[in-house]
Design a protein around this motif. Structure first.
Motif, short mmCIF file in Angstrom:
data_model
loop_
_atom_site.label_atom_id
_atom_site.label_comp_id
_atom_site.label_asym_id
_atom_site.label_seq_id
_atom_site.Cartn_x
_atom_site.Cartn_y
_atom_site.Cartn_z
N ALA A 262 0.82 -1.22 0.00
CA ALA A 262 0.00 0.00 0.00
C ALA A 262 0.85 1.27 0.00
CB ALA A 262 -0.99 -0.01 1.18
N TRP A 263 2.00 1.22 -0.68
CA TRP A 263 2.85 2.41 -0.81
C TRP A 263 2.45 3.23 -2.02
CZ3 TRP A 263 8.66 0.86 0.32
CH2 TRP A 263 8.75 0.39 1.65
N VAL A 264 1.66 2.65 -2.93
CA VAL A 264 1.17 3.36 -4.12
C VAL A 264 -0.30 3.03 -4.33
CG1 VAL A 264 3.42 3.37 -5.32
CG2 VAL A 264 1.83 1.46 -5.66
N GLU A 265 -0.99 3.88 -5.09
CA GLU A 265 -2.37 3.58 -5.49
C GLU A 265 -2.37 2.39 -6.44
OE1 GLU A 265 -5.24 5.23 -4.56
OE2 GLU A 265 -3.92 6.28 -3.14
N PRO A 266 -3.40 1.56 -6.38
CA PRO A 266 -3.41 0.35 -7.22
C PRO A 266 -3.71 0.61 -8.69
CG PRO A 266 -5.40 0.46 -5.91
CD PRO A 266 -4.57 1.64 -5.50
N VAL A 267 -2.82 1.34 -9.35
CA VAL A 267 -2.94 1.61 -10.79
C VAL A 267 -2.50 0.38 -11.56
CG1 VAL A 267 -1.87 2.96 -12.66
CG2 VAL A 267 -2.47 4.06 -10.49
N THR A 268 -3.15 0.08 -12.71
CA THR A 268 -2.64 -0.98 -13.57
C THR A 268 -1.73 -0.35 -14.62
OG1 THR A 268 -4.65 -2.26 -13.27
CG2 THR A 268 -3.26 -2.86 -15.14
N THR A 269 -0.45 -0.70 -14.54
CA THR A 269 0.51 -0.19 -15.53
C THR A 269 0.54 -1.14 -16.71
OG1 THR A 269 1.86 0.69 -13.72
CG2 THR A 269 2.93 0.46 -15.88
N ARG A 270 0.45 -0.58 -17.94
CA ARG A 270 0.60 -1.43 -19.13
C ARG A 270 2.10 -1.57 -19.45
NH1 ARG A 270 -4.40 0.55 -20.08
NH2 ARG A 270 -3.59 2.62 -20.52
N ASN A 309 17.06 -17.51 -27.28
CA ASN A 309 16.24 -18.45 -26.51
C ASN A 309 16.14 -17.95 -25.07
OD1 ASN A 309 14.76 -20.65 -25.77
ND2 ASN A 309 16.47 -22.10 -25.80
N PRO A 310 15.28 -16.95 -24.83
CA PRO A 310 15.27 -16.21 -23.57
C PRO A 310 14.75 -17.03 -22.38
CG PRO A 310 13.50 -15.47 -24.99
CD PRO A 310 14.29 -16.43 -25.80
N ALA A 311 15.54 -17.03 -21.29
CA ALA A 311 15.20 -17.85 -20.11
C ALA A 311 13.86 -17.45 -19.49
CB ALA A 311 16.31 -17.73 -19.08
N ASP A 312 13.56 -16.16 -19.46
CA ASP A 312 12.31 -15.70 -18.85
C ASP A 312 11.30 -15.24 -19.90
OD1 ASP A 312 12.84 -15.94 -15.95
OD2 ASP A 312 14.50 -14.60 -16.40
N GLY A 313 11.48 -15.71 -21.13
CA GLY A 313 10.61 -15.27 -22.23
C GLY A 313 9.13 -15.50 -21.97
N ILE A 314 8.80 -16.69 -21.50
CA ILE A 314 7.39 -17.02 -21.23
C ILE A 314 6.78 -16.03 -20.24
CG2 ILE A 314 5.86 -18.77 -20.22
CD1 ILE A 314 7.95 -20.87 -20.77
N TYR A 315 7.54 -15.74 -19.18
CA TYR A 315 7.00 -14.87 -18.13
C TYR A 315 6.93 -13.43 -18.61
CZ TYR A 315 8.37 -19.20 -16.01
OH TYR A 315 8.52 -20.53 -15.77
N ALA A 316 7.86 -13.05 -19.49
CA ALA A 316 7.82 -11.71 -20.06
C ALA A 316 6.55 -11.53 -20.90
CB ALA A 316 9.07 -11.45 -20.90
N VAL A 317 6.23 -12.53 -21.74
CA VAL A 317 5.01 -12.43 -22.56
C VAL A 317 3.78 -12.37 -21.66
CG1 VAL A 317 3.58 -13.53 -24.31
CG2 VAL A 317 6.06 -13.70 -24.48
N LYS A 318 3.76 -13.20 -20.62
CA LYS A 318 2.60 -13.18 -19.71
C LYS A 318 2.44 -11.81 -19.04
CE LYS A 318 2.23 -18.11 -18.76
NZ LYS A 318 2.67 -19.22 -17.89
N THR A 319 3.58 -11.22 -18.65
CA THR A 319 3.54 -9.88 -18.04
C THR A 319 2.95 -8.87 -19.01
OG1 THR A 319 5.46 -10.36 -16.67
CG2 THR A 319 4.98 -8.05 -17.07
N ILE A 320 3.43 -8.91 -20.26
CA ILE A 320 2.99 -7.95 -21.27
C ILE A 320 1.49 -8.11 -21.55
CG2 ILE A 320 3.16 -7.40 -23.74
CD1 ILE A 320 6.20 -8.21 -23.47
N LEU A 321 1.09 -9.34 -21.90
CA LEU A 321 -0.30 -9.56 -22.30
C LEU A 321 -1.25 -9.39 -21.11
CD1 LEU A 321 0.12 -12.57 -24.79
CD2 LEU A 321 0.03 -10.11 -25.29
N GLY A 322 -0.81 -9.84 -19.92
CA GLY A 322 -1.65 -9.73 -18.73
C GLY A 322 -1.89 -8.29 -18.30
N SER A 323 -1.01 -7.39 -18.70
CA SER A 323 -1.14 -5.98 -18.28
C SER A 323 -1.93 -5.16 -19.29
CB SER A 323 0.25 -5.37 -18.11
OG SER A 323 0.85 -5.12 -19.39
#
Ligand SMILES: *Cc1c(COP(=O)(O)O)cnc(C)c1O
Ligand SMILES: [Zn+2]
Length: 419
Positions: A262-270, A309-323
């Motif tokens: 709760a240090w910031v307002e719950p804004v959704t950052t794209r 062949n990015p190690a965190d590629g899957i999680y990066a895509v999920k972060t992008i699309l999920g936001s």
């Protein structure tokens, strides 16, 4: 900071896929499913113990967020790293039609002028806690510089594995620190495989293998700093360059943690992920709308981002699309345009990765996918002096004159000469 005191709220490592937990040890990946391991913190205790106001009197370095980092002791190296400027960018904003634009300028990070100093400060401090006397990494350049420099400052022996065709600036800026540079015939992915084998055989701290879960946590400090520098506010949009895909996922983790506390307002950052077209496994997957990564063979001037062949590629895509964000990539010519546009409008010289970020932001705005009426932060992650070669032959040579006033006026003030 209490000397030697317990400064961390980290409780264990957890597999990102199967959620199996592990003690806080030097482990490369989950033994069950080989997915990356993530540091988990006691957020309840953090929330109870720490106010954001407590940070105000601390020195302007990444360690002002030490409770959110996985060290059990005081940092061992990188004492001055982080808290780089967040620069308001009205001229670049005008050029792109953006009302509220900021640059997170890690091109001036201490000590080796890229955001990699943050991750290495955490990794080598952790290596010291674990008792390793030798460290190493596989690298596309900036990590090599950062590990070599901080290993020297910490008295570690260092082995740095790089693809043979790396920029000469980055090769010299590794060897100058006395590190052993191992040039490998092959691309980053082949270098990285070799490095994993080395890590299995020798009891060394390899920053992006058995120290990876600690190392990548250092990237979160980019996110904390942006929020604090905006007056404890999250931006509506952020554009982040991607290689292995760790930085973008960790800035996202940082923003989520700040909301939890709760240090910031719950804004959704794209979140918008940026790559070079010549190495775009993550943005290609994002465009297809899937987190399945098709590895690529890199061919781009943005060598610091050239991980096929990015190690965190899957999680990066999920972060992008999920936001609600997007992934986009740009050509080598557009990368150079991005570098020059940033230099000419804001007086900041970034390396090819920063050119990727600026050019992708411009492209997304033109496509109508990044809203110029909202606040936007661009992550400028490295320094232009490290990739001078990328601009050679692409900037016109200026006229050479005799030391005479008439020559100067004729060549430089004559309207016909100014094009
Ligand atoms: C390594 C690097 C990145 C990308 O970092 P990842 O966490 O691997 O995605 C971005 N910019 C620069 C300058 C880098 O060196
Ligand atoms: Zn697992």
């Amino acid at each position: 900071m209490k000397p030697g005191g317990l400064v961390s709220y980290a409780i264990h490592l957890k597999c990102r896929d199967c959620e199996r937990t592990y003690p806080l040890e030097p482990l490369a990946a989950c033994e069950e499913c080989w997915a990356p391991l993530e540091v988990v913190y006691d957020y309840g205790k953090l929330w109870a113990d720490l106010r954001r106001e407590d940070l105000a009197s601390r020195p302007p370095t990444m360690w002002r967020y030490r409770e959110l980092l996985p060290l059990a002791r005081d940092p061992y190296v990188g004492h001055q790293t982080g808290f780089t400027p967040l620069v308001a960018a009205p001229r670049l904003g005008a050029a792109l039609g953006v009302r509220e634009l900021y640059l997170k300028n890690d091109s001036v990070n201490h000590p080796t002028l890229s955001f990699k100093d943050r991750v290495v400060a955490v990794a080598l401090s952790k290596a010291h806690e674990f008792g390793f006397d030798t460290v190493g990494c596989s690298s596309t350049g900036n990590l090599a510089n950062a590990v070599a420099a901080q290993a020297a400052a910490g008295g570690f022996k260092a082995f740095i594995f790089v693809p043979a065709e790396l920029e000469p600036e980055k090769i010299i800026a590794t060897q100058v620190y006395g590190a052993t540079l191992v040039r490998v015939q092959g691309n980053y992915d082949q270098v990285n495989r070799l490095c994993s084998e080395v890590a299995q055989k020798h009891s060394w701290g390899i920053v992006n293998v058995n120290l990876r879960s600690y190392y990548s946590e250092g990237s979160k400090t980019v996110g904390y700093e942006i929020a604090e520098q905006l007056g404890w506010r999250l931006p509506q949009n952020i554009v982040v360059p991607m290689a292995g895909g760790a930085l973008i996922t960790k800035v996202h983790k940082a923003f989520e943690e700040l909301k939890k506390l709760a240090w910031v307002e719950p804004v959704t950052t794209r979140f918008f992920g940026a790559q070079a077209t010549g190495c775009s496994p993550i943005t290609s997957a994002a465009k297809r709308g899937t987190s399945e990564i098709d590895p690529q063979k890199p061919h781009t001037i943005a060598k610091s981002l050239a991980i096929g062949n990015p190690a965190d590629g899957i999680y990066a895509v999920k972060t992008i699309l999920g936001s609600g964000g997007a992934g986009e990539d740009v050509s080598d010519d557009e990368i150079v345009e991005g570098i020059r546009l940033l230099g000419e409008t804001e007086g900041i010289f970034t390396e090819t990765a920063g050119g990727v970020t600026v050019a992708v932001a411009r492209k997304l705005i033109r496509q109508g996918r990044l809203n110029p009426q909202e606040s936007i932060v661009l992550a400028i992650t490295g320094n232009g002096l490290k990739t001078i070669g990328a601009l050679q032959g692409r900037i016109a040579e200026s006229a050479l004159i005799r030391p005479k006033l008439e020559d100067f006026e004729e060549q430089f003030l004559n309207a016909a000469a100014i094009v």
